[in-house]
Write an enzyme that holds these catalytic residues in place. Structure first.
Site, PDB file in Angstrom:
ATOM      1  N   ALA A  63      17.314 -21.605  18.289  1.00  0.00           N
ATOM      2  CA  ALA A  63      16.888 -20.254  17.779  1.00  0.00           C
ATOM      3  C   ALA A  63      16.904 -20.333  16.344  1.00  0.00           C
ATOM      4  CB  ALA A  63      18.168 -19.380  18.268  1.00  0.00           C
ATOM      5  N   GLY A 102      16.877 -23.000  23.094  1.00  0.00           N
ATOM      6  CA  GLY A 102      15.672 -22.372  23.490  1.00  0.00           C
ATOM      7  C   GLY A 102      14.540 -23.147  23.459  1.00  0.00           C
ATOM      8  N   GLU A 105      14.610 -24.913  26.493  1.00  0.00           N
ATOM      9  CA  GLU A 105      14.280 -23.905  27.762  1.00  0.00           C
ATOM     10  C   GLU A 105      12.812 -23.617  27.641  1.00  0.00           C
ATOM     11  OE1 GLU A 105      18.059 -20.641  28.107  1.00  0.00           O
ATOM     12  OE2 GLU A 105      17.291 -20.922  26.171  1.00  0.00           O
ATOM     13  N   GLU A 125      24.378 -24.465  23.445  1.00  0.00           N
ATOM     14  CA  GLU A 125      25.035 -22.991  23.133  1.00  0.00           C
ATOM     15  C   GLU A 125      26.257 -22.843  23.216  1.00  0.00           C
ATOM     16  OE1 GLU A 125      20.381 -22.638  24.310  1.00  0.00           O
ATOM     17  OE2 GLU A 125      22.291 -23.738  24.806  1.00  0.00           O
TER      18      GLU A 125
END
Length: 697
Positions: A63, A102, A105, A125
């Site tokens: 992020a 992310g 992901e 995370e």
């Protein structure tokens, strides 16, 4: 089309390129650009397959931290990933550097993944008090199975590209450095072979294999000890289990619910603060980014004991040759033997290979003469805490070492300026305070003397990073930052036991707060003789140091874990502290000698006296400029003393408790107990009067 994400076609491959320095983070512009580029690729009739690749040194590394705490702008990451996964053209993610959070992901939303052998992937995370919130807990276990997904997600640790291949996270690994060329070749192969779109969400074999498995209960049981007091690791297990109990879309909804629970957790604020503080602490006040940094390509260490050996391993681990000097061959051989044993233990656990053991040992040599230091770039003295001995050593180093060599002391308490006075080059003298065990603990408390040059300050901070430590630059005073505060807590813990508490009661209050061990168990781990020597040094300097029942333990050769007896006793091969009735009797006799009538002491009083005395001292440290920022103190305590990261460090914790509450209690203790340690810090009073916090400074 976004400037940070572009689309172009090379042959039959549509190339989506992210270029958002420094780490291609998933900010709003990147997310929007990814969607726009995908649409262009979908409408490009000549593109038979699509490639997602990043410019710079890394794939998408997570992020965008600049958006932390701000409302999410559409498109959200989950929507972006869904659109990539639903593409009717196969998409290949080409990974180099790190694909984290992310970023991983996003790659899991693509249909194929190829990585350079130097790449790493992970879902970290949990270290921010969160869980992967864009499908990570639902897609990863469909590739790896439950156990490996749980290991990665609950630890937040990265895995290498080779391991990711073995786990099924990536489909191919290639050597080399040109990620675009590797990605294009793999995408062309996908196109030439007519490989189908393969959506991770549709994979079911690993889900069926682990459905109903006991692994989830086993992980929760393990976390009770390993992640005691934390919130998000347990929610990570819940989220991964949802991938095995629910259809994909319902699992995604459950992941979102659990993610929001983590967002609302009080732990998240502390972990976010810890995350940013660790990165901010490397920016030293008053030290220009352009300050020259000296080369450190060889290191000398004085002392082959526990600290010296551990320090040596840090440098050998990163390929820097080390010479250890001892006064006797027997001590040198013993120290080198312990280093080898430590490496062999790591190899037996699979952490390093036997070849790495030999490579690292080859970088460590020994000598009985200081002449071995004539050409080294940095010397670190690691003998016990005695000013006279340290000054004698630094006088010799001044004569032997080349001009420009940095002369550092691993002292944990002593005056760096007085040590430097034994040399003709005080500008090259600095403190480098490692924490025990030095090859494990992450903190390096670098201590500037009054004459330490900016070049030397910058160099030791760079060295910390090189040897994978968290470096904090602090000022010179007795105990610096960490031990200065620890000594106040230790004195208060001793006073509490003298007044009627037991060592185990004091320790339990601290471990209930989140420390991995209490004051007295920590003394046993470090060695009770360490504190004894410090007290003796202070007595020799003319200070009025109160008598202590712990001095009697040293006289009885109860030195802590190394003798299997200290404040607690220890069974062979175990580090678990066991209360000892003999010590209870010794304390009772000490109270009688001192004329103390023991009383009942509440856990709340123990908490306030042990913690608030630290906060008051921390405020004084800030007043004096020993630490530049409260976050420097927080980082010292998180990485050097085990302060729970989810509480953000002692000064951040104090802000959450309320400085007005702490000040009121400090004043009360000053009135009832007396003592300089309870005199309210002027800064604490000032902040309360202005309605501000340490974090506002």
């Amino acid at each position: 089309m976004s400037e940070v994400v572009t689309y172009n076609r090379e042959g039959a491959i549509g190339v989506i390129t992210v270029n958002y320095p420094p780490v291609n983070a998933l900010g709003h512009a990147v997310r929007s650009g990814l969607v726009a580029a995908l649409e262009q690729g979908q409408h490009d009739a000549d593109a038979k397959a699509l490639l997602l690749v990043c410019e710079g040194r890394t794939f998408i590394a997570g992020a965008d931290i600049r958006e932390f705490g701000k409302p999410m702008q559409e498109p959200g990451l989950t929507s972006v990933i869904d659109q990539y996964e639903n593409s009717d053209k196969p998409i290949v993610a080409a990974i180099h550097g790190t694909a984290l959070g992310g970023g991983l992901e996003t790659a899991l939303g693509c249909h194929y993944r190829v990585a350079l052998s130097s790449a790493k992937v992970g879902l970290p995370e949990v270290k921010l008090g969160l869980l992967p919130g864009a499908g990570g807990t639902q897609r990863l276990p469909r590739l790896t199975g439950a156990r490996k997904a749980l290991e990665m997600i609950t630890s937040g640790e990265f895995v290498s590209a080779r391991d990711a291949l073995a786990l099924g996270i990536v489909d191919a690994v290639e050597d080399g450095s040109d990620i675009k060329a590797v990605g294009l070749a793999y995408a062309q192969k996908v196109a030439d072979e007519g490989k189908p779109v393969r959506r991770v969400r549709d994979l079911t074999d690993k889900v069926e294999a682990d459905k109903g498995s006991e692994v989830f209960d086993q992980f929760r049981a393990g976390l009770e000890k390993k992640a005691r007091g934390l919130f998000s690791p347990f929610k990570c297990v819940d989220a991964v289990q949802a991938a095995f109990n629910l259809p994909f879309d319902e699992g995604m909804k459950r992941e979102r619910e659990l993610f929001m629970e983590c967002m609302d957790s009080p732990h998240r604020g502390g972990l976010i603060h810890s995350f940013f503080a660790e990165r901010e602490v490397s920016k030293v006040k008053g030290l220009s980014k352009d300050t020259p940094v000296r080369d450190v390509n060889s290191v000398g260490i004085i002392g082959a004991g526990t600290m010296g050996g551990g320090i040596a391993m840090n440098f050998a681990n990163v390929g820097i040759p080390v010479t250890i000097v001892e006064v006797k061959q027997e001590a040198l051989d013993k120290g080198l033997g312990i280093i080898r044993k430590n490496y062999e233990n790591s190899a037996s656990k699979g952490r390093i290979t036997q070849q790495q053991v030999e490579e690292r040992m080859a970088l460590i040599s020994g000598s009985l003469t200081y002449d071995a230091f004539r050409d080294v770039d940095l010397v670190i003295e690691a003998v016990f805490e005695n000013m006279a001995i340290k000054k004698e050593i630094f006088g010799k180093l001044d004569e032997v070492c080349k001009p420009g060599a940095i002369l550092a002391s691993n002292t944990s308490t002593l005056d760096i300026d007085e040590i430097a006075s034994a040399t003709k080059r005080p500008e090259d003298v600095v403190g480098m305070h490692f924490f025990s065990p030095a090859n494990v603990m992450k903190l390096l408390e670098n201590v500037r003397g009054s004459k330490t040059s900016d070049e030397v300050k910058a160099t030791v901070m760079a060295v910390a990073k090189k040897i994978k430590k968290v470096g904090v630059l602090v000022g010179n005073c007795h105990g610096f930052v960490g031990n200065r505060m620890l000594h106040k807590r230790g004195a208060e813990a001793m006073a509490l036991v003298n007044e009627g508490a037991s060592p185990q009661q004091v320790d339990k209050v601290l471990t209930d707060l989140g420390y991995p061990m209490g004051q007295f168990a920590m003394s046993d781990l470090a060695g009770i003789d360490v504190g004894y020597r410090i007290r003796e040094e202070r007595r020799n300097a003319g200070e009025d140091v109160a008598p202590s029942w712990m001095d009697k333990l040293v006289e009885m050769n109860r030195l802590g874990q190394k003798t299997q007896a200290g404040v607690y006793k220890y069974e062979e091969g175990s580090r678990k502290p066991i209360p000892d009735p003999d010590v209870d009797q010794l304390i009772a006799e000490f109270r009688k000698e001192q004329g103390i009538t023991p009383r009942e002491i509440s856990d709340q009083e123990i908490l306030e006296r042990c913690m608030y005395v630290m906060i008051n001292e921390g405020a004084k440290i800030l007043e004096e400029g020993i630490a530049d920022r409260s976050l420097d103190i927080d980082v010292v305590w998180i990485y050097g003393y085990g302060f729970p990261a989810y509480r953000g460090g002692p000064m951040f914790w104090a802000d959450q408790v309320g400085l007005d509450t702490i000040l009121s209690t400090v004043k009360n203790f000053h009135d009832t107990l007396g003592g300089q340690q309870w005199k309210p810090a002027a800064l604490l009073e000032k902040l309360v009067s202005e309605g501000r916090k340490f974090g506002d400074l």
